[in-house]
Design an enzyme around this catalytic site. Structure first.
Site, PDB file in Angstrom:
ATOM      1  N   HIS A   4      31.224   3.854   2.843  1.00 53.88           N
ATOM      2  CA  HIS A   4      30.057   3.487   2.031  1.00 53.88           C
ATOM      3  C   HIS A   4      29.829   1.971   2.016  1.00 53.88           C
ATOM      4  O   HIS A   4      29.545   1.389   0.971  1.00 53.88           O
ATOM      5  CB  HIS A   4      30.242   4.033   0.616  1.00 53.88           C
ATOM      6  CG  HIS A   4      28.969   4.302  -0.125  1.00 53.88           C
ATOM      7  ND1 HIS A   4      28.055   3.303  -0.420  1.00 53.88           N
ATOM      8  CD2 HIS A   4      28.448   5.439  -0.616  1.00 53.88           C
ATOM      9  CE1 HIS A   4      27.039   3.842  -1.091  1.00 53.88           C
ATOM     10  NE2 HIS A   4      27.254   5.135  -1.219  1.00 53.88           N
ATOM     11  N   HIS A  55      30.191  12.461  -3.875  1.00 54.27           N
ATOM     12  CA  HIS A  55      31.237  11.694  -3.187  1.00 54.27           C
ATOM     13  C   HIS A  55      32.645  12.082  -3.633  1.00 54.27           C
ATOM     14  O   HIS A  55      33.524  11.226  -3.774  1.00 54.27           O
ATOM     15  CB  HIS A  55      31.001  10.186  -3.365  1.00 54.27           C
ATOM     16  CG  HIS A  55      29.745   9.669  -2.731  1.00 54.27           C
ATOM     17  ND1 HIS A  55      29.177  10.228  -1.615  1.00 54.27           N
ATOM     18  CD2 HIS A  55      28.923   8.624  -3.068  1.00 54.27           C
ATOM     19  CE1 HIS A  55      28.076   9.560  -1.278  1.00 54.27           C
ATOM     20  NE2 HIS A  55      27.888   8.586  -2.154  1.00 54.27           N
ATOM     21  N   GLU A  72      25.636   5.896   6.000  1.00 58.31           N
ATOM     22  CA  GLU A  72      26.819   6.734   5.811  1.00 58.31           C
ATOM     23  C   GLU A  72      26.764   7.915   6.781  1.00 58.31           C
ATOM     24  O   GLU A  72      26.025   8.873   6.548  1.00 58.31           O
ATOM     25  CB  GLU A  72      26.851   7.253   4.372  1.00 58.31           C
ATOM     26  CG  GLU A  72      26.796   6.163   3.329  1.00 58.31           C
ATOM     27  CD  GLU A  72      26.178   6.670   2.024  1.00 58.31           C
ATOM     28  OE1 GLU A  72      26.716   7.607   1.420  1.00 58.31           O
ATOM     29  OE2 GLU A  72      25.141   6.122   1.610  1.00 58.31           O
TER      30      GLU A  72
HETATM   31  C1  BGC Z   1      23.791   8.382  -2.366  1.00 61.78           C
HETATM   32  C2  BGC Z   1      23.000   7.817  -3.501  1.00 61.78           C
HETATM   33  C3  BGC Z   1      23.935   7.318  -4.550  1.00 61.78           C
HETATM   34  C4  BGC Z   1      24.840   6.292  -3.925  1.00 61.78           C
HETATM   35  C5  BGC Z   1      25.856   5.795  -4.895  1.00 61.78           C
HETATM   36  C6  BGC Z   1      24.653   7.312  -1.816  1.00 61.78           C
HETATM   37  O1  BGC Z   1      25.433   7.840  -0.784  1.00 61.78           O
HETATM   38  O2  BGC Z   1      22.950   8.934  -1.370  1.00 61.78           O
HETATM   39  O3  BGC Z   1      22.151   8.811  -4.038  1.00 61.78           O
HETATM   40  O4  BGC Z   1      23.231   6.757  -5.638  1.00 61.78           O
HETATM   41  O5  BGC Z   1      25.507   6.858  -2.826  1.00 61.78           O
HETATM   42  O6  BGC Z   1      26.384   4.598  -4.455  1.00 61.78           O
END
Ligand code: BGC
Length: 348
Positions: free
Chosen positions: A180, A106, A313
């Protein structure tokens, strides 16, 4: 339609964060903050008209800083993972911030979710909107070029929550923006009784670190086959049938959605309250993550535990920069990036 603005507390450096509450004529509300250009709350009615907050969140910027988990945030420059936190682009090697073992998740430790965005509210006839802007400096978290990002989040009379992402960079760079938010249409408890329908024939195969192998696999007959709708609790229970789910205690997969351009991805439905959320996007894929690692207190002390919400997402494939078969996340210099995702709330 109205937008009210209130204090959302201060950041550690003393800058003030704001809370924007967008209320439509029916009384349904969307709350946003400029800290991470986040969705803080979505209050929509059930079959009998009772409003409940169907998005997980916290009550102040300080709580987001303390707990995080990317809840409700705008994610960038590159959502999901970059293997080895390194890539080659236009003949140059780049090393980006490694914040999950050797990999970048991210966008790194201090990515878009951790920034205070500039916010401009706009009141309109059919919808209200807050336009968030942020300039990501050349080299921030290791990514090349100065990237100017605009994320406009709107709330219509019909309870459509729309997010328009746009960006432009002065050098070749990578860009894969998403949001998210975790949704729970019951407004409490967990998502196990809710039914997910996804028009997605493939998931992306990954290794144990959730790095793609480069193959998309058909979902046919597996507990990741949501094409006719599947109760999430049943999917979790069937996880033992599917090696990629065994260690996960839930979902954390990239799904490739059929078709291209703006189209229906599917829906989340809570039979008890009657609330439905339809999802549409211009993106090729969606990461479905069922919050198996959550264990903390959110809005007004509500406990968010395992499966307290579902993140949907919309995105390009994880680690797309290392796989020529996946749609590219390269954003060429001075070329506009534009994507749109809409979450529409109703009852049935
Ligand atoms: C991911 C997860 C991660 C999470 C964190 C998601 O987008 O796919 O693997 O643990 O984000 O908040």
């Amino acid at each position: 339609m109205s937008i009210s603005i209130s204090s959302f507390g201060a950041l550690p450096d003393g800058r003030a964060a704001a809370l924007f509450t967008l209320t439509n004529p029916s009384g349904a509300q969307l709350c946003l903050t400029d800290y991470g250009a986040r969705i803080v709350a979505v209050r929509v009615p059930d079959r009998t008209g009772n409003l409940a907050d169907v998005a997980l969140g916290f009550d102040s910027a300080a709580d987001y800083i303390r707990q995080d988990n990317y809840i409700g945030a705008t994610i960038g420059r590159v959502g999901n993972r970059i293997a080895g936190s390194a890539f080659t682009l236009s003949g140059k090697d780049y090393h980006v911030d490694a914040n999950e073992g050797p990999n970048c998740l991210h966008g790194g430790h201090n990515a878009f979710d951790r920034q205070l965005w500039h916010a401009e509210p706009h009141e309109g006839e059919a919808a209200n909107m807050v336009t968030f802007t942020y300039t990501s400096a050349d080299g921030e978290e290791g990514f090349p070029g100065t990237l100017r990002v605009t994320v406009s989040i709107g709330w219509s009379h019909e309870n459509d929550l729309s997010i328009c992402y746009s960006a432009v960079c002065d050098q070749d760079t990578l860009c894969n923006l998403t949001n998210h938010s975790y949704f729970n249409l019951a407004g409490q408890g967990n998502i196990e009784q809710q039914i997910l329908t996804l028009n997605a024939p493939f998931i992306t195969e990954t290794d144990d670190a959730l790095i793609p192998t480069g193959h998309d696999l058909p979902v046919d007959g597996l507990p990741v086959d949501f094409r006719s709708g599947l109760r999430l609790g049943e999917g979790f229970a069937r996880g033992s049938e599917y090696p990629m789910m065994v260690a996960k205690n839930g979902y954390d997969f990239n799904f490739t959605v059929a078709g291209s351009g703006m189209r229906c991805f599917g829906s989340l439905y809570d039979p008890q309250s009657g609330r439905v959320m339809h999802l549409r996007s211009t993106e090729p894929c969606v990461q479905v993550y069922s919050g198996q690692h959550m264990d903390f207190s959110g809005h007004q002390g509500t406990h968010y535990g395992c499966h307290a919400g579902l993140a949907l997402e919309t995105q390009h494939h994880p680690d797309a920069i290392h796989h020529a078969a996946f749609p590219s996340v390269v954003l060429r210099a001075n070329t506009p990036y534009e994507t749109q995702t809409v979450y529409s709330f109703s009852v049935k």
